[in-house]
Design an enzyme around this catalytic site. Structure first.
Site, PDB file in Angstrom:
ATOM      1  CE  LYS A 130      14.173   0.459  -3.093  1.00  0.00           C
ATOM      2  NZ  LYS A 130      13.468   0.717  -4.370  1.00  0.00           N
TER       3      LYS A 130
HETATM    4  P1  NAD Z   1       3.269   2.543  -1.302  1.00  0.00           P
HETATM    5  O1  NAD Z   1       3.802   2.666   0.067  1.00  0.00           O
HETATM    6  O2  NAD Z   1       2.730   3.756  -1.958  1.00  0.00           O
HETATM    7  O3  NAD Z   1       2.147   1.405  -1.352  1.00  0.00           O
HETATM    8  C1  NAD Z   1       2.371   0.132  -0.829  1.00  0.00           C
HETATM    9  C2  NAD Z   1       1.084  -0.653  -0.922  1.00  0.00           C
HETATM   10  O4  NAD Z   1       1.338  -1.970  -0.451  1.00  0.00           O
HETATM   11  C3  NAD Z   1      -0.058  -0.089  -0.073  1.00  0.00           C
HETATM   12  O5  NAD Z   1      -1.248  -0.091  -0.801  1.00  0.00           O
HETATM   13  C4  NAD Z   1      -0.159  -1.088   1.085  1.00  0.00           C
HETATM   14  O6  NAD Z   1      -1.462  -1.208   1.592  1.00  0.00           O
HETATM   15  C5  NAD Z   1       0.249  -2.356   0.381  1.00  0.00           C
HETATM   16  N1  NAD Z   1       0.654  -3.383   1.334  1.00  0.00           N
HETATM   17  C6  NAD Z   1       1.557  -3.277   2.339  1.00  0.00           C
HETATM   18  N2  NAD Z   1       1.579  -4.425   3.055  1.00  0.00           N
HETATM   19  C7  NAD Z   1       0.687  -5.241   2.489  1.00  0.00           C
HETATM   20  C8  NAD Z   1       0.229  -6.556   2.775  1.00  0.00           C
HETATM   21  N3  NAD Z   1       0.747  -7.254   3.779  1.00  0.00           N
HETATM   22  N4  NAD Z   1      -0.734  -7.106   1.986  1.00  0.00           N
HETATM   23  C9  NAD Z   1      -1.262  -6.399   0.967  1.00  0.00           C
HETATM   24  N5  NAD Z   1      -0.872  -5.156   0.639  1.00  0.00           N
HETATM   25  C10 NAD Z   1       0.087  -4.588   1.390  1.00  0.00           C
HETATM   26  O7  NAD Z   1       4.467   1.918  -2.170  1.00  0.00           O
HETATM   27  P2  NAD Z   1       4.716   2.032  -3.731  1.00  0.00           P
HETATM   28  O8  NAD Z   1       5.611   3.200  -3.974  1.00  0.00           O
HETATM   29  O9  NAD Z   1       3.434   1.922  -4.460  1.00  0.00           O
HETATM   30  O10 NAD Z   1       5.598   0.736  -3.994  1.00  0.00           O
HETATM   31  C11 NAD Z   1       5.023  -0.560  -4.183  1.00  0.00           C
HETATM   32  C12 NAD Z   1       6.056  -1.482  -4.800  1.00  0.00           C
HETATM   33  O11 NAD Z   1       6.510  -0.927  -6.042  1.00  0.00           O
HETATM   34  C13 NAD Z   1       7.322  -1.713  -3.979  1.00  0.00           C
HETATM   35  O12 NAD Z   1       7.822  -2.999  -4.278  1.00  0.00           O
HETATM   36  C14 NAD Z   1       8.280  -0.662  -4.541  1.00  0.00           C
HETATM   37  O13 NAD Z   1       9.638  -1.000  -4.306  1.00  0.00           O
HETATM   38  C15 NAD Z   1       7.911  -0.769  -6.007  1.00  0.00           C
HETATM   39  N6  NAD Z   1       8.287   0.398  -6.827  1.00  0.00           N
HETATM   40  C16 NAD Z   1       7.826   1.645  -6.527  1.00  0.00           C
HETATM   41  C17 NAD Z   1       8.158   2.698  -7.364  1.00  0.00           C
HETATM   42  C18 NAD Z   1       7.624   4.087  -7.141  1.00  0.00           C
HETATM   43  O14 NAD Z   1       7.842   4.954  -7.995  1.00  0.00           O
HETATM   44  N7  NAD Z   1       6.907   4.359  -6.069  1.00  0.00           N
HETATM   45  C19 NAD Z   1       8.978   2.489  -8.474  1.00  0.00           C
HETATM   46  C20 NAD Z   1       9.431   1.203  -8.756  1.00  0.00           C
HETATM   47  C21 NAD Z   1       9.064   0.162  -7.924  1.00  0.00           C
END
Ligand code: NAD
Length: 444
Positions: A130
């Site tokens: 990561k």
């Molecule tokens: P992103 O940046 O697209 O979205 C993040 C979301 O979290 C946003 O809607 C934001 O408003 C919200 N957020 C941030 N701070 C917050 C708070 N204090 N309270 C409430 N909501 C809050 O990120 P993503 O790619 O959707 O990733 C989200 C999670 O999924 C992370 O844990 C990431 O590691 C995991 N993940 C993502 C992927 C991927 O393909 N993007 C794959 C596996 C896991």
């Protein structure tokens, strides 16, 4: 992001013992120690050799870089970047790059460990890593973001590569950021490596070596896992209700794909606020609103609610898809759901999980539920290396097979060890890693 709950679970005891043996610092309240604790609990249940526990306890490499970048107004800023490479026995390191102003080394270590477990559970030929950059991506211009990204890629240098360590998007990064990383890496590559060089990152734009279906992949994979597991729990997707924390990539795709299957989205919370509609929120229209305004706040077709009311909204599926540790013990006491589906990585504190399991709520762990992203990243890497372009149907078909098999593995392991789904998913991953260490041996 670090939970403040004292820990006397079996997982924490396992972690405490091994860090004592290593004569290393240990902290119950730290997310990394809690996560490795659960992994060690699973390793103990499987009775694997002690050497494997030692190997998994610490990442192989923790890289930290600092570099200056000139901003649009002529001033200079110093940036801090991380890349943690946890384990590569199964193949090249693989894992996202996160841009967030509060990111810390232990958070990146935790996420790299989870990547090792996730790739192993899905039987992908990748290890776990990561990366992160301490920056608020919303607070800089596109030009600044590009320069910072190029400079980060240069600073990481030979620590990333298509055969060695392959980053991807995560919170705060997207396909554009991946395009800049790939372009920078290609510019540093020799002329005979330029074709394969772009597979240094996945999650690229479609026009520049990206894969069909990558954008929606994490949400799509999560839906396939629910397809595999919900029937045994007596829940039908087309009659179910859900709520979501986070409406970014994972949250918004999960909501839209579940809506296509007939699930009603009742409540959403993100960094701008929380909203509710008893009759259901249109997931597509909300995605448009978030795209335009940057958050769910002020969405006209739902009412604003407090965060407390959000957690207490009764639903079948409660899906945290934002950041780590957003469901703690206090939240868990208010949550009214049948299944907690981890879209985000490590969203549930150990105490919250224990409380929910005792209450009869099923908790489906992140390394199973959100593996769709890395699975389609693997498909992208494979397509790049074979100069192929798969259509979305083929990607979906192969993704479904991978996710369904992982879900079946977790179910079988839960039965074999008589344990919860998180321990079962770690155990299935560790079983695979252990076999490969047995076959390869440990150098020298
Ligand atoms: P992103 O940046 O697209 O979205 C993040 C979301 O979290 C946003 O809607 C934001 O408003 C919200 N957020 C941030 N701070 C917050 C708070 N204090 N309270 C409430 N909501 C809050 O990120 P993503 O790619 O959707 O990733 C989200 C999670 O999924 C992370 O844990 C990431 O590691 C995991 N993940 C993502 C992927 C991927 O393909 N993007 C794959 C596996 C896991």
């Amino acid at each position: 992001m670090i939970p403040m709950e004292s820990c006397n679970t079996q997982a924490c005891q396992s972690a405490r013992e091994i860090f004592h043996e290593l004569e290393e610092y240990y902290d119950d309240h730290n997310l990394y120690f809690q996560t490795i604790g659960s992994v060690l609990e699973a390793a103990t249940a499987l009775n694997v050799p002690h050497r494997l526990k030692l190997i998994l306890t610490q990442p192989k490499n923790e890289i930290m870089v600092h570099f200056p970048v000139q901003m649009d107004d002529g001033t200079w800023q110093l940036f801090k970047g991380y890349r943690v490479q946890h384990n590569n026995v199964l193949g090249p390191y693989k894992g996202g790059i996160r841009y967030h102003p509060e990111v810390k080394l232990d958070e990146v270590k935790t996420l790299s460990l989870l990547m090792t477990m996730k790739c192993a559970l899905a039987r992908l030929p990748f290890g776990g890593a990561k990366g992160a950059l301490k920056i608020d991506p919303r607070g800089v211009s596109q030009h600044e973001l590009m320069r910072v990204t190029r400079r980060l890629t240069a600073a990481l240098g030979e620590n990333i590569g298509p055969d060695y360590d392959i980053p991807a998007p995560d919170v705060g990064t997207n396909s554009q950021v991946m395009a800049w990383m790939a372009d920078t890496y290609i510019n540093f590559s020799g002329s005979s490596h330029k074709v394969t060089a772009r597979s240094v990152v996945t999650g690229k734009p479609l026009e520049f070596g990206g894969s069909a279906g990558r954008d929606k992949a994490t949400g799509q994979g999560l839906v396939y896992v629910l397809d595999a597991l919900l029937p045994d729990m007596g829940i039908k997707l087309n009659e179910s209700t859900c709520s979501l924390i986070g409406y970014g990539n994972v949250g918004s795709w999960t909501a839209r794909l579940l809506q296509q299957r007939g699930t009603t989205l009742k409540a959403v919370m993100d960094h701008t606020g929380a909203i509710f509609n008893e009759a259901g929120i249109d997931a597509e229209a909300l995605a448009q609103h978030v795209q335009t305004t940057g958050g769910v706040k002020d969405y006209a077709e739902a009412q604003a609610i407090s965060n407390e009311t959000f957690y207490a909204t009764p639903v079948d599926l409660f899906i945290p898809a934002a950041l780590e540790q957003m469901v703690d013990l206090e939240h868990a006491k208010h949550i009214q759901c049948k299944v907690l589906v981890e879209g985000a990585n490590a969203p549930t504190t150990p105490h919250a999980e224990r409380y929910l399991l005792d209450k009869g709520v099923e908790v489906l762990p992140a390394i199973l539920c959100n593996a769709g992203g890395v699975t389609v990243s693997y498909f992208e890497w494979k397509q790049n290396r074979q100069s192929e372009t798969w259509d979305e149907e083929l990607v979906d078909e192969r993704l479904k097979k991978t996710m369904t098999r992982s879900a079946e593995r977790v179910l079988a392991m839960a039965k074999q060890l008589d344990c919860n789904m998180r321990i079962a998913s770690y155990a299935s991953a560790i079983e695979h890693i252990n076999k490969v260490y047995d076959l390869r041996g440990v150098f020298p």
